[in-house]
Design a protein around this motif. Structure first.
Motif, PDB file in Angstrom:
ATOM      1  N   TYR A 136      69.046 108.598 148.631  1.00 42.66           N
ATOM      2  CA  TYR A 136      69.605 108.176 150.070  1.00 42.66           C
ATOM      3  C   TYR A 136      70.583 107.960 149.873  1.00 42.66           C
ATOM      4  CZ  TYR A 136      65.717 112.193 150.900  1.00 42.66           C
ATOM      5  OH  TYR A 136      64.741 113.579 150.427  1.00 42.66           O
ATOM      6  N   ALA A 137      69.716 105.941 149.461  1.00 44.95           N
ATOM      7  CA  ALA A 137      70.479 104.902 149.951  1.00 44.95           C
ATOM      8  C   ALA A 137      71.976 104.737 149.971  1.00 44.95           C
ATOM      9  CB  ALA A 137      69.983 104.091 149.008  1.00 44.95           C
ATOM     10  N   GLY A 138      71.970 105.433 148.897  1.00 43.36           N
ATOM     11  CA  GLY A 138      74.235 105.411 148.334  1.00 43.36           C
ATOM     12  C   GLY A 138      74.314 107.014 149.493  1.00 43.36           C
ATOM     13  N   MET A 139      74.325 107.858 150.397  1.00 40.37           N
ATOM     14  CA  MET A 139      74.062 109.192 150.984  1.00 40.37           C
ATOM     15  C   MET A 139      74.161 108.386 152.447  1.00 40.37           C
ATOM     16  SD  MET A 139      75.177 112.015 149.394  1.00 40.37           S
ATOM     17  CE  MET A 139      75.166 112.699 150.659  1.00 40.37           C
ATOM     18  N   GLU A 140      73.317 107.302 152.994  1.00 39.59           N
ATOM     19  CA  GLU A 140      73.513 106.532 153.592  1.00 39.59           C
ATOM     20  C   GLU A 140      74.335 105.900 154.039  1.00 39.59           C
ATOM     21  OE1 GLU A 140      69.212 105.313 153.976  1.00 39.59           O
ATOM     22  OE2 GLU A 140      67.920 107.022 153.998  1.00 39.59           O
ATOM     23  N   LYS A 141      74.447 105.374 152.713  1.00 42.57           N
ATOM     24  CA  LYS A 141      75.662 104.566 153.130  1.00 42.57           C
ATOM     25  C   LYS A 141      76.867 105.020 153.620  1.00 42.57           C
ATOM     26  CE  LYS A 141      78.563 100.561 150.495  1.00 42.57           C
ATOM     27  NZ  LYS A 141      79.407 101.342 150.167  1.00 42.57           N
ATOM     28  N   MET A 142      77.734 105.877 152.818  1.00 45.19           N
ATOM     29  CA  MET A 142      78.461 106.801 152.727  1.00 45.19           C
ATOM     30  C   MET A 142      78.247 107.429 154.364  1.00 45.19           C
ATOM     31  SD  MET A 142      79.810 110.165 150.202  1.00 45.19           S
ATOM     32  CE  MET A 142      78.342 111.354 151.821  1.00 45.19           C
ATOM     33  N   ILE A 143      77.113 107.893 155.276  1.00 47.99           N
ATOM     34  CA  ILE A 143      77.576 108.430 155.753  1.00 47.99           C
ATOM     35  C   ILE A 143      77.830 107.302 157.168  1.00 47.99           C
ATOM     36  CG2 ILE A 143      75.864 109.663 158.202  1.00 47.99           C
ATOM     37  CD1 ILE A 143      76.119 110.844 156.378  1.00 47.99           C
ATOM     38  N   LYS A 144      77.407 105.953 157.361  1.00 47.03           N
ATOM     39  CA  LYS A 144      77.611 104.665 158.672  1.00 47.03           C
ATOM     40  C   LYS A 144      79.459 104.486 157.546  1.00 47.03           C
ATOM     41  CE  LYS A 144      74.331 102.299 156.410  1.00 47.03           C
ATOM     42  NZ  LYS A 144      73.612 101.520 156.354  1.00 47.03           N
ATOM     43  N   GLU A 145      79.878 104.691 156.718  1.00 43.96           N
ATOM     44  CA  GLU A 145      80.894 104.723 156.640  1.00 43.96           C
ATOM     45  C   GLU A 145      81.987 105.703 157.042  1.00 43.96           C
ATOM     46  OE1 GLU A 145      81.642 104.278 152.135  1.00 43.96           O
ATOM     47  OE2 GLU A 145      80.865 101.934 152.384  1.00 43.96           O
ATOM     48  N   ARG A 146      81.961 106.827 157.224  1.00 48.05           N
ATOM     49  CA  ARG A 146      82.612 107.872 157.737  1.00 48.05           C
ATOM     50  C   ARG A 146      82.219 107.746 159.362  1.00 48.05           C
ATOM     51  NH1 ARG A 146      80.583 114.884 157.320  1.00 48.05           N
ATOM     52  NH2 ARG A 146      82.321 114.829 158.596  1.00 48.05           N
ATOM     53  N   MET A 147      81.048 106.933 159.934  1.00 51.63           N
ATOM     54  CA  MET A 147      80.910 108.022 160.961  1.00 51.63           C
ATOM     55  C   MET A 147      81.037 106.963 162.118  1.00 51.63           C
ATOM     56  SD  MET A 147      79.695 110.539 161.483  1.00 51.63           S
ATOM     57  CE  MET A 147      79.264 111.392 162.899  1.00 51.63           C
ATOM     58  N   VAL A 148      80.905 105.478 162.175  1.00 50.13           N
ATOM     59  CA  VAL A 148      81.211 104.593 162.469  1.00 50.13           C
ATOM     60  C   VAL A 148      82.593 104.151 163.437  1.00 50.13           C
ATOM     61  CG1 VAL A 148      81.442 101.786 163.012  1.00 50.13           C
ATOM     62  CG2 VAL A 148      78.989 103.422 161.927  1.00 50.13           C
ATOM     63  N   PRO A 149      83.685 104.912 162.243  1.00 51.65           N
ATOM     64  CA  PRO A 149      84.947 105.079 162.685  1.00 51.65           C
ATOM     65  C   PRO A 149      85.141 105.523 163.860  1.00 51.65           C
ATOM     66  CG  PRO A 149      84.931 104.471 160.301  1.00 51.65           C
ATOM     67  CD  PRO A 149      83.655 104.855 160.774  1.00 51.65           C
ATOM     68  N   ARG A 150      84.078 106.495 163.583  1.00 56.45           N
ATOM     69  CA  ARG A 150      84.270 107.904 164.573  1.00 56.45           C
ATOM     70  C   ARG A 150      84.245 107.595 165.358  1.00 56.45           C
ATOM     71  NH1 ARG A 150      83.428 114.166 161.957  1.00 56.45           N
ATOM     72  NH2 ARG A 150      85.123 114.326 164.159  1.00 56.45           N
ATOM     73  N   VAL A 151      83.681 106.590 166.181  1.00 56.30           N
ATOM     74  CA  VAL A 151      83.389 106.271 168.023  1.00 56.30           C
ATOM     75  C   VAL A 151      84.819 106.448 168.553  1.00 56.30           C
ATOM     76  CG1 VAL A 151      81.317 105.093 167.289  1.00 56.30           C
ATOM     77  CG2 VAL A 151      83.776 104.347 168.119  1.00 56.30           C
ATOM     78  N   TRP A 152      85.683 106.387 168.149  1.00 58.09           N
ATOM     79  CA  TRP A 152      87.153 106.679 168.897  1.00 58.09           C
ATOM     80  C   TRP A 152      87.204 108.139 169.551  1.00 58.09           C
ATOM     81  CZ3 TRP A 152      90.241 110.688 168.126  1.00 58.09           C
ATOM     82  CH2 TRP A 152      90.398 111.357 166.678  1.00 58.09           C
ATOM     83  N   PHE A 153      86.512 109.033 168.943  1.00 61.11           N
ATOM     84  CA  PHE A 153      86.228 110.191 169.087  1.00 61.11           C
ATOM     85  C   PHE A 153      85.940 110.034 170.820  1.00 61.11           C
ATOM     86  CE2 PHE A 153      84.982 115.219 169.581  1.00 61.11           C
ATOM     87  CZ  PHE A 153      85.907 115.215 168.893  1.00 61.11           C
ATOM     88  N   VAL A 154      84.582 109.830 171.144  1.00 57.21           N
ATOM     89  CA  VAL A 154      84.181 110.164 172.574  1.00 57.21           C
ATOM     90  C   VAL A 154      85.331 108.734 173.257  1.00 57.21           C
ATOM     91  CG1 VAL A 154      82.261 110.865 171.711  1.00 57.21           C
ATOM     92  CG2 VAL A 154      82.017 108.060 172.064  1.00 57.21           C
ATOM     93  N   GLY A 155      85.679 107.486 172.464  1.00 63.14           N
ATOM     94  CA  GLY A 155      86.800 106.869 173.391  1.00 63.14           C
ATOM     95  C   GLY A 155      86.476 105.862 173.458  1.00 63.14           C
TER      96      GLY A 155
END
Length: 329
Positions: A136-155
Motif C-alpha cells: 500500500y505504501a509503495g502504491m500510494e507513493k506512486m499515485i502521489k508522484e503521478r497525480m500531484v504534477p497533473r494539477v496543470w490539467f485543471v489550470g
C-alpha cells in the motif's frame, strides 16, 4: 433480461457520484459498482468513469448525457423546472460545476501533503484491496508522484492557485447564504445544477483541507452535502424572483466573472492551436493550457441557449451576470 442498471464509478470521482445521486433521486433500479474493472471495460469507449451499463446491454458515458438520457426515460420526479429560463440557468450552472468546479476539487486534493496522503490512500485501498502495508505504501507513493504534477490539467499553477482557493472560499460562503432558505439550489427539489456542483463540493469535502473549510464556516452547505447523497423531492421549484437575491451573486462572481471568459478564451486557444493562453478574469490573470473537452462543452451550452425559444426573461439575467457574450458565440 434484468431491468437493473449498473453504474460503474468511484466514490472519489465527482462525475460518478453525480450520476449515482441522480439514479437514487429518480429511484431508478441500479447497482453501484465501485471501480473500473474488466466488467466496466466492456461498456467503455474511453477508460473513464462513470459508465452506465443499461439493461439492454448498452454502455453510456459522460455524466451529463447519461442524466439527459435517463431524464427522457424517467421524467418523474422532475429534475428541471418547467420555466425555460430557470431550466437554462440550471443547465448553465451544471456546466459550470462540471467544468470550473472541478478546479477547486482537483487543486485542493493534490495541493497539500495532508490531502495528497488522504487521497492516495483512499484511491489505492478502494481499488486494490488485500495488499500488505508495504505494498500500500509503495502504491500510494506512486499515485502521489503521478497525480500531484497533473494539477496543470485543471489550470492550477503558481499564479492561479490563489485564485482557485479564494473562489472556493467565496462560493462556499455564497452557497451557504443561498441554501439557508431552501434545501436545494432552485427550491425544494434538486435540479441538474445540484448534481454537478454537489459532486465537486462533496468530493472536496471528503479531503481534509476542504472539509475544515466547509464544516468550519458553512453549516447549510454541510446539510446540502448530506441531503444530496440520497436526495428527495420536498416540494417544487421556486421563481427567479425568489432565487435571485442569493443566486444572482453566484452567477455574477463565478459564472460570469470566471467561467464564461475562461471558456471563451479556451475555445479561441484551441481554434488558434495555441499551447497556452492567458486572460484577465475577476480574480486576476489566468494562464492555462487549452483543453479540447471544454471547447466542446462550450459548443453544447451554446446549443442549449439557442434552443430556448423565448429569451425575454432569460437574456436580462444573463446580461446582468456577465454571461451573454459567451453564449452568443
Amino acid at each position: 433480461m434484468s431491468d437493473v442498471y449498473r453504474v460503474f464509478g468511484s466514490e472519489m470521482s465527482p462525475y460518478s457520484i453525480k450520476v449515482r445521486s441522480y439514479f437514487r433521486y429518480k429511484e431508478i433500479p441500479h447497482e453501484w459498482c465501485e471501480g473500473q474493472g474488466e466488467e466496466a471495460k466492456k461498456f467503455q469507449k474511453l477508460p473513464l468513469v462513470p459508465v452506465v451499463a443499461t439493461p439492454e446491454g448498452d454502455g453510456l458515458q459522460d455524466s451529463t448525457p447519461i442524466i439527459e438520457k435517463m431524464e427522457a426515460k424517467f421524467p418523474e420526479p422532475a429534475t428541471q423546472p418547467d420555466d425555460p429560463t430557470l431550466a437554462f440557468l440550471s443547465a448553465l450552472l451544471e456546466d459550470f460545476g462540471d467544468e470550473w468546479g472541478n478546479k477547486w476539487m482537483f487543486h485542493y486534493r493534490w495541493a497539500r501533503p495532508a490531502d495528497q496522503d488522504s487521497a492516495a490512500a483512499r484511491l489505492v485501498r478502494s481499488n486494490m484491496p488485500g495488499l500488505s502495508d508495504e505494498q500500500y505504501a509503495g502504491m500510494e507513493k506512486m499515485i502521489k508522484e503521478r497525480m500531484v504534477p497533473r494539477v496543470w490539467f485543471v489550470g492550477s499553477n503558481e499564479g492561479t492557485a490563489p485564485q482557485i482557493e479564494s473562489s472556493f472560499h467565496e462560493i462556499v460562503a455564497q452557497l451557504d447564504a443561498h441554501l439557508a432558505k431552501r434545501p436545494f439550489l432552485f427550491g425544494s427539489r434538486p435540479a441538474f445544477a445540484d448534481f454537478a456542483l454537489w459532486g465537486q463540493i462533496y468530493n472536496a469535502w471528503t479531503d481534509p483541507t476542504c472539509k475544515d473549510i466547509i464544516e468550519g464556516s458553512a453549516p447549510n452547505v454541510v446539510s446540502w452535502i448530506q441531503r444530496m447523497l440520497s436526495p428527495k423531492a420536498e416540494g417544487g421549484f421556486e421563481t427567479w424572483e425568489a432565487l435571485a437575491p442569493t443566486l444572482l451573486p453566484i452567477l455574477q462572481d463565478h459564472v460570469g466573472g470566471l467561467y464564461a471568459p475562461w471558456m471563451v478564451a479556451n475555445a479561441a486557444a484551441i481554434e488558434n492551436s495555441e499551447e497556452e493562453y492567458s486572460l484577465e478574469v475577476r480574480t486576476g490573470t489566468w494562464t492555462q493550457k487549452p483543453q479540447k473537452y471544454h471547447a466542446r462543452a462550450l459548443a453544447k451550452i451554446r446549443e442549449k441557449y439557442a434552443a430556448v425559444a423565448d429569451k425575454t426573461a432569460l437574456d436580462p439575467i444573463l446580461e446582468n451576470a456577465g454571461c451573454q457574450a459567451m453564449l452568443q458565440g
